[in-house]
Design a protein around this motif. Structure first.
Motif, short mmCIF file in Angstrom:
data_model
loop_
_atom_site.label_atom_id
_atom_site.label_comp_id
_atom_site.label_asym_id
_atom_site.label_seq_id
_atom_site.Cartn_x
_atom_site.Cartn_y
_atom_site.Cartn_z
N THR A 164 9.97 3.82 -29.23
CA THR A 164 8.61 3.88 -29.14
C THR A 164 8.28 2.41 -28.19
O THR A 164 7.24 2.56 -27.56
CB THR A 164 7.95 3.50 -30.43
OG1 THR A 164 8.59 4.44 -31.42
CG2 THR A 164 6.59 3.49 -30.51
N TYR A 165 9.15 1.77 -28.14
CA TYR A 165 8.74 0.41 -27.41
C TYR A 165 9.80 0.63 -25.80
O TYR A 165 10.29 1.61 -25.70
CB TYR A 165 9.05 -0.83 -28.31
CG TYR A 165 8.12 -0.89 -29.30
CD1 TYR A 165 6.96 -1.36 -29.25
CD2 TYR A 165 8.50 -0.28 -30.52
CE1 TYR A 165 6.04 -1.21 -30.23
CE2 TYR A 165 7.84 -0.23 -31.70
CZ TYR A 165 6.39 -0.81 -31.42
OH TYR A 165 5.65 -0.79 -32.32
N ASP A 218 12.04 -3.36 -27.62
CA ASP A 218 11.63 -4.41 -28.19
C ASP A 218 11.88 -4.63 -29.85
O ASP A 218 12.00 -5.58 -30.29
CB ASP A 218 10.26 -4.47 -28.06
CG ASP A 218 9.81 -4.78 -26.77
OD1 ASP A 218 10.55 -5.48 -25.95
OD2 ASP A 218 8.96 -3.91 -25.95
N LEU A 219 11.73 -3.59 -30.64
CA LEU A 219 11.99 -3.57 -32.05
C LEU A 219 13.17 -2.77 -32.67
O LEU A 219 13.30 -3.05 -33.82
CB LEU A 219 10.62 -3.29 -32.67
CG LEU A 219 9.55 -4.27 -32.28
CD1 LEU A 219 8.09 -3.38 -32.97
CD2 LEU A 219 9.49 -5.52 -32.77
N LYS A 277 11.07 -4.17 -36.89
CA LYS A 277 9.61 -3.73 -37.05
C LYS A 277 9.28 -4.11 -38.43
O LYS A 277 9.63 -3.52 -39.22
CB LYS A 277 9.13 -2.41 -36.37
CG LYS A 277 7.79 -1.95 -36.64
CD LYS A 277 7.61 -0.72 -36.05
CE LYS A 277 6.16 -0.20 -36.08
NZ LYS A 277 5.38 -0.28 -37.28
N GLU A 334 8.87 -11.75 -33.63
CA GLU A 334 10.10 -11.89 -32.76
C GLU A 334 10.36 -10.63 -32.00
O GLU A 334 10.15 -9.45 -32.87
CB GLU A 334 11.05 -12.36 -33.85
CG GLU A 334 12.25 -12.60 -33.37
CD GLU A 334 13.50 -13.03 -34.20
OE1 GLU A 334 13.26 -12.87 -35.43
OE2 GLU A 334 14.50 -13.48 -33.91
N VAL A 335 10.85 -10.44 -31.26
CA VAL A 335 11.43 -9.27 -30.30
C VAL A 335 12.58 -9.17 -29.98
O VAL A 335 13.15 -10.21 -29.71
CB VAL A 335 10.28 -8.51 -29.29
CG1 VAL A 335 9.20 -8.35 -29.74
CG2 VAL A 335 10.45 -9.43 -28.13
#
Lengths: 447, 256
Positions: free
Chosen positions: A177-178, A197-198, A218, A227-228
């Motif tokens: 998704t990211y 990212d997650l 997430k 935070e990622v």
């Protein structure tokens, strides 16, 4: 293998530069990743235009031994195309975020390339023979009139000019998704992980329609998101271990034997913050932009905005070594924040014997650190010194006080020229340095 | 000094850094930039100056996204965390904060000036544009009722703090784009602030809400639910509330 040079043992010298000389650089030509394969025979670059260019090491000959650091274009192909996400009304860039080679198993080479959303497995193979004399079609490939086929013949393989083909073998899509920031082939050579990212997903190289989510940070409420994940990598020897770094400057090591979902880490690496150097930028500059295991698997290296740190996997509370990459920028953070440079993601790499590390900086400077002697050196990738076999002169940035001869002042550094991606040959002192749209190749010269 | 409506240049920033450095050196001979955080008086001012600068830039960055491109989550999270840190910093500074900040505004340093006056004004302007331009948004939950300033002395005090708080609300606005809401682009055009002279400020302030951006995101209901009567004293609490709002909106928008 020696370390970073600059002393009596050897010096770095120019070998080659690839890419256009033009002053105005096309955005699509900017190199976004560089990676040697396991033998060092091939060197792959990816760019913002979604292309992958593979260079092959020039065969050495006895009368031209200096060709050690010379690479020529082997294959070029369009790996990713720009796409559009109709659900989100967003463009998906074609930019190649990462390339990872698979260990070579047969005559062909395989690599994984990824943009923000989709990972592709490419096969790069050579063809120097062609079958001739088919019964049902003629030389042009057209079907022959069946009535004119009066006898059968055995097709033969005829030699032809060498052709290098790149073909997409697998496409791993719709799992992120990211934005994907990392891919890493596992030491079992069958699986690999991809991190955005997650989340981190684990894939089998043969299976494209499913992957296992092994990390998911997430939060249930996105309001709690602070935070990622910034990078992730598999351990080079233990296929159950991987690490991922975060935007808060921490690294988590996970063991896939512990649980299928590795949301709970096995080890947590973090250095306590020095309260004396706290500023509004503390968190931004401590965000880790790259994490790399040493070849031995004993250490890992992390790069944050101002420094590179080496961690012993057996010690979580602080790094065993810290090297300042461009400490003189600490007083410039406000400007670097203003012009967005503070968000640049510098990568880092080990040399083949884990005795030295390399990472990039601004002004087309890159830094090398010798872990044994603690010597460091700043070199510049520039066309001015790009005469064949020219020795690279160490550069120095003046840090306050009077500027000495040959020193460059912090104020005159060009922040548009940044070296984010570098690669070190796995067995030799040959390095590849990506400077915007140019790829520089340097090699050592023994004194 | 730069005129109004003129874009700041890189060199201008460098000057600020040089200025703050010089100021610090004058104060305590040898002091590095990190020292600003601990040192009082003049360097405290520079810290506030820097904070204001960072805050302004944060907002600028969160707003200045590229249409149709997905924001980098890493960058957004780092920016929002920086905003949160500045907020904490402001809270720990307490009530003297507003006055101090106000002092900074009157400094002659080009950037201090620019940020002292430009940022709040810009936000106000943004907000007004928002009210006009934004496409219909989801309704506001009652807890997010906004406030109006009353009493001119309160305004004077709360003005700078409000500016900062406005920018927090702006962050809310910006984070909205993580959730790819299709919002009107007009609000992100270069804003000419020349029509807002300092002397006009109190009147424009009194005319509008202190919480313009909340208005902007939830235009429909907010105008109705906006309740007058909250003074500047509640600004810190509102600040906190605003952050809650930010989180809430993030939750709505970013949830996948």
């Amino acid at each position: 293998m020696a370390g970073v040079a600059g002393g009596n043992d050897f010096q770095w010298c120019f070998s080659q530069v690839k890419g256009a000389i033009d002053e105005d650089v096309a955005e699509a030509d900017i190199i976004s990743t560089v990676e040697f394969n396991y033998s060092g025979e091939l060197l792959a670059t990816g760019d913002k235009g979604g292309r992958v260019v593979i260079f092959q090491h020039e065969q050495e000959s006895k009368n031209r031994p200096h060709l050690r650091g010379e690479y020529n274009v082997y294959s070029t192909f369009q790996s990713h195309e720009p796409e559009f996400d109709y659900l989100k009304s967003l463009e998906i860039e074609e930019k190649i975020n990462k390339i990872r080679w698979l260990p070579q198993q047969n005559a062909a080479h395989f690599l994984l390339s990824t943009n923000d959303k989709t990972i592709k497995l490419w096969k790069i193979s050579e063809r120097d023979k062609r079958a001739e004399g088919y019964n049902l079609k003629d030389e042009d490939g057209r079907l022959r009139d069946p009535f004119r086929i009066t006898s059968l013949r055995v097709p033969v393989l005829m030699p032809m000019d060498l052709m290098v083909e790149a073909s997409p073998r697998r496409i791993f899509a719709n799992a992120h998704t990211y934005h994907i920031n990392s891919i890493s082939v596992n030491s079992d050579h069958e699986t690999y992980l991809s991190a955005d990212d997650l989340r981190i997903n684990l894939w089998h190289l043969e299976i494209t329609d499913r992957s296992f989510n092994i990390v998911d940070i997430k939060p249930a409420n996105m309001e709690e998101l602070t935070e990622v994940i910034t990078a992730a990598e598999c351990h080079p020897l233990q296929c159950n271990v991987f690490v991922y770094s975060s935007s808060k400057g921490t690294i988590r090591l996970c063991d896939m034997r512990a649980a299928a979902l590795c949301d709970r880490h096995s080890k947590f690496f973090e250095e306590p913050e020095d309260p004396s150097s706290r500023s509004f930028f503390s968190e931004i500059i401590s965000s880790i932009s790259d994490v790399k295991f040493s070849h031995s698997g004993r250490y890992m290296m992390t790069r944050d905005y101002l420094s590179v740190k080496v961690w012993d996997l057996n010690m979580e509370n602080r790094p065993v070594e810290t090297y300042q990459v461009h400490e003189y920028l600490r007083s410039k953070l406000c400007s670097l924040y203003e012009n967005d440079c503070i968000f640049d993601k510098f990568e880092c790499c080990w040399n083949g014997s884990d005795s030295a590390i390399m990472t990039g900086s601004y002004n087309n400077f890159f830094r090398m650190f010798d872990r044994n002697t603690r010597r460091d050196i700043t070199l510049e990738a520039s066309r001015e010194s790009s005469k064949p076999r020219a020795t690279l002169k160490p550069r120095k940035v003046s840090t306050g006080g009077k500027r000495k001869k040959d020193e460059i002042s912090v104020d005159s550094l060009d922040f548009n020229k940044k070296i984010l991606h570098t690669a070190w040959h796995p067995k030799d002192n040959v390095i590849a340095v990506a400077a915007t749209n140019n790829l520089y190749i340097f090699q050592d010269k023994i004194n | 000094m730069l005129g109004r409506g003129v874009k700041r240049k890189w060199s201008c920033l460098e000057e600020l850094e040089a200025d703050t450095l010089r100021a610090a050196e004058k104060e305590q001979n040898v002091e590095d930039e990190a020292g600003f955080l601990a040192a009082p008086s003049e360097s405290d001012l520079s810290r506030l100056q820097q904070r204001q600068l960072v805050l302004g830039l944060c907002m600028e960055k969160l707003r200045g996204y590229q249409a149709g491109m997905e924001l980098s989550l890493r960058r957004s999270v780092l920016l929002i965390n920086t905003l949160r840190q500045i907020q904490e910093d402001m809270q720990s500074d307490g009530a003297s904060e507003a006055l101090l900040l106000h002092g900074v505004h009157r400094e002659s340093c080009p950037l201090g000036d620019e940020f002292g006056e430009d940022v709040p004004v810009t936000c106000l302007r943004c907000a007004e544009d928002d009210v006009d331009d934004l496409s219909p948004s989801p309704p506001l939950s009652p807890e997010f009722s906004s406030q109006e300033a009353d009493g001119s002395s309160d305004q004077q005090k709360s003005l700078p703090a409000a500016a900062a708080i406005n920018t927090f609300s702006d962050a809310v606005n910006a984070m909205g784009y993580l959730g790819d809401l299709a919002l009107d682009m007009d609000i992100f055009e270069d804003i000419d602030t020349s029509m807002y002279e300092t002397s006009d400020l109190p009147s424009s302030w009194a005319a509008g809400s202190l919480w313009p951006v909340s208005v902007s995101l939830w235009a429909d209901e907010d105008v109705k639910t906006r309740s007058p009567g909250h003074g500047g004293a509640g600004s810190l609490q509102s600040c906190r509330m605003d952050l809650n709002e930010l989180d809430h909106i993030m939750e709505i928008l970013v949830k996948t």
